[in-house]
Design a protein around this motif. Sequence first.
Motif, PDB file in Angstrom:
ATOM      1  N   TYR A  65       0.811  -1.217   0.000  1.00 32.17           N
ATOM      2  CA  TYR A  65       0.000   0.000   0.000  1.00 32.17           C
ATOM      3  C   TYR A  65       0.836   1.254   0.000  1.00 32.17           C
ATOM      4  N   LYS A  66       1.883   1.277   0.814  1.00 37.35           N
ATOM      5  CA  LYS A  66       2.733   2.461   0.815  1.00 37.35           C
ATOM      6  C   LYS A  66       3.442   2.582  -0.530  1.00 37.35           C
ATOM      7  N   GLY A  67       3.787   1.445  -1.109  1.00 36.84           N
ATOM      8  CA  GLY A  67       4.426   1.471  -2.412  1.00 36.84           C
ATOM      9  C   GLY A  67       3.504   2.007  -3.494  1.00 36.84           C
ATOM     10  N   GLN A  68       2.229   1.671  -3.412  1.00 36.09           N
ATOM     11  CA  GLN A  68       1.280   2.187  -4.395  1.00 36.09           C
ATOM     12  C   GLN A  68       1.175   3.697  -4.293  1.00 36.09           C
ATOM     13  N   LYS A  69       1.161   4.177  -3.048  1.00 34.74           N
ATOM     14  CA  LYS A  69       1.069   5.623  -2.871  1.00 34.74           C
ATOM     15  C   LYS A  69       2.311   6.291  -3.433  1.00 34.74           C
ATOM     16  N   LEU A  70       3.454   5.668  -3.145  1.00 32.12           N
ATOM     17  CA  LEU A  70       4.698   6.227  -3.668  1.00 32.12           C
ATOM     18  C   LEU A  70       4.714   6.222  -5.194  1.00 32.12           C
ATOM     19  N   ALA A  71       4.245   5.130  -5.771  1.00 30.89           N
ATOM     20  CA  ALA A  71       4.216   5.039  -7.237  1.00 30.89           C
ATOM     21  C   ALA A  71       3.326   6.123  -7.824  1.00 30.89           C
ATOM     22  N   GLU A  72       2.177   6.360  -7.191  1.00 28.09           N
ATOM     23  CA  GLU A  72       1.278   7.379  -7.721  1.00 28.09           C
ATOM     24  C   GLU A  72       1.905   8.760  -7.614  1.00 28.09           C
ATOM     25  N   GLN A  73       2.552   9.021  -6.484  1.00 29.52           N
ATOM     26  CA  GLN A  73       3.215  10.322  -6.353  1.00 29.52           C
ATOM     27  C   GLN A  73       4.297  10.491  -7.404  1.00 29.52           C
ATOM     28  N   ILE A  74       5.036   9.402  -7.650  1.00 31.68           N
ATOM     29  CA  ILE A  74       6.126   9.488  -8.622  1.00 31.68           C
ATOM     30  C   ILE A  74       5.593   9.814 -10.007  1.00 31.68           C
ATOM     31  N   PHE A  75       4.572   9.074 -10.431  1.00 34.31           N
ATOM     32  CA  PHE A  75       4.164   9.331 -11.819  1.00 34.31           C
ATOM     33  C   PHE A  75       3.448  10.651 -11.971  1.00 34.31           C
ATOM     34  N   GLN A  76       2.711  11.061 -10.944  1.00 33.98           N
ATOM     35  CA  GLN A  76       2.090  12.383 -11.046  1.00 33.98           C
ATOM     36  C   GLN A  76       3.140  13.473 -11.127  1.00 33.98           C
ATOM     37  N   GLY A  77       4.194  13.340 -10.307  1.00 34.57           N
ATOM     38  CA  GLY A  77       5.242  14.348 -10.339  1.00 34.57           C
ATOM     39  C   GLY A  77       5.950  14.389 -11.675  1.00 34.57           C
ATOM     40  N   ILE A  78       6.258  13.211 -12.224  1.00 36.13           N
ATOM     41  CA  ILE A  78       6.980  13.187 -13.494  1.00 36.13           C
ATOM     42  C   ILE A  78       6.143  13.793 -14.608  1.00 36.13           C
ATOM     43  N   ILE A  79       4.875  13.431 -14.664  1.00 38.64           N
ATOM     44  CA  ILE A  79       4.028  13.947 -15.738  1.00 38.64           C
ATOM     45  C   ILE A  79       3.869  15.458 -15.611  1.00 38.64           C
ATOM     46  N   LEU A  80       3.683  15.957 -14.391  1.00 42.51           N
ATOM     47  CA  LEU A  80       3.492  17.398 -14.232  1.00 42.51           C
ATOM     48  C   LEU A  80       4.753  18.165 -14.596  1.00 42.51           C
TER      49      LEU A  80
END
Lengths: 260, 102
Positions: free
Chosen positions: B14-29
């Motif tokens: 679960y923490k990894g999923q949150k981290l993954a979502e933060q990572i891809f949102q940051g990269i795309i933005l």
Amino acid sequence: MLDYTPMLLHLDCDSFKTVFWPKTLQIRFILKGLNRKYVFIPGNFTFPVCANATSAAGLGTSLSFELVSVWYLRNPNMNTVLSRANSLFAFSLSVMAALTFGCFITTAFKDRRVPVDIHVSKVMLKNVDDFTGPRERSDLGFITFDLSADILPIKPIFDWNVKQLFLYLSAEYATKSNSLNQVVLWDKIVLRGENTKLNLRDMKSKYFFFDDGNGLRANKNITLTLSWNVVPNAGILPLVAGSGHVSIPFPETYETTKSY
Amino acid sequence: HTLLPPQTTVFQDYKGQKLAEQIFQGIILISAAIGFVYGLIIEQFGWTVYIVLAGFAVSCVLTLPPWPMFRRNPLSWQPALPESTAEPSQKPQESTKKKKHK
């Protein structure tokens, strides 16, 4: 009616090991003997037991039941590669839509007029059979013109929101039967990357300059204007009138057709 | 007949999923911001799209596969019960269905 006696049951899990029974999951059993479904959480369970006359179980005796099936209730937040890919893709599309809107906003209020120089070298008029109109003969005009425009001034017209330009030369005049006539004589598509300096000499009109009637003869004032459409990448298509136009009179007589 | 754990091998926790979502949102933005400015400067919207697509590709590689950094907080499982030698008081289960409910 039915007597509910709470019972503490320690589940004897011999046929099924609780090794893989994490604290966050639930396991659901169907107890066939009791004909009910129960949901258990690891630890001690209490559940209401219906004790009726036909049941052999009672308070204090061991309850015989049959474990029929087991469900693992998975945590709904557990995602898969596909769901991650889906959310990533949807996010990228939303961001792309916002960027496209930003592209539109940065160029929406731009002034796109460019000074244009039109010069007409030759005008001829004929009166011919017109099969498209309600009368037999209509006026047909022939115009040869020069066109020059520098459409790349200091602020370029091909900014990042322009895909191509659509130019057209239109003639506007008034006759006795119609107060306003507008006829498109010639058009051109200028793609991105093409030469942006327009310098056209001795161009003939692309389309027939038919009049709705016979109003071209001896018409004092025919105004030729170059206008254009800017075809954008995103947003509305502005229609711009070039700031140069020229007025020409048409001759008084018809040209007799020469037969060769 | 032990029951296998539900998919413990190929998923992010679960923490990894949150981290993954933060990572891809940051990269795309970030790639969107860079692409917007670059396209505005060179007056070509195509480059903006290319830069965002590159950001999307990088995010795919970084967040779609379950890298070890997304599995650093696994679920804590109960300890295994010792093997029972006594006769079971109930009949062994006839069928064990594993159903996943979302």
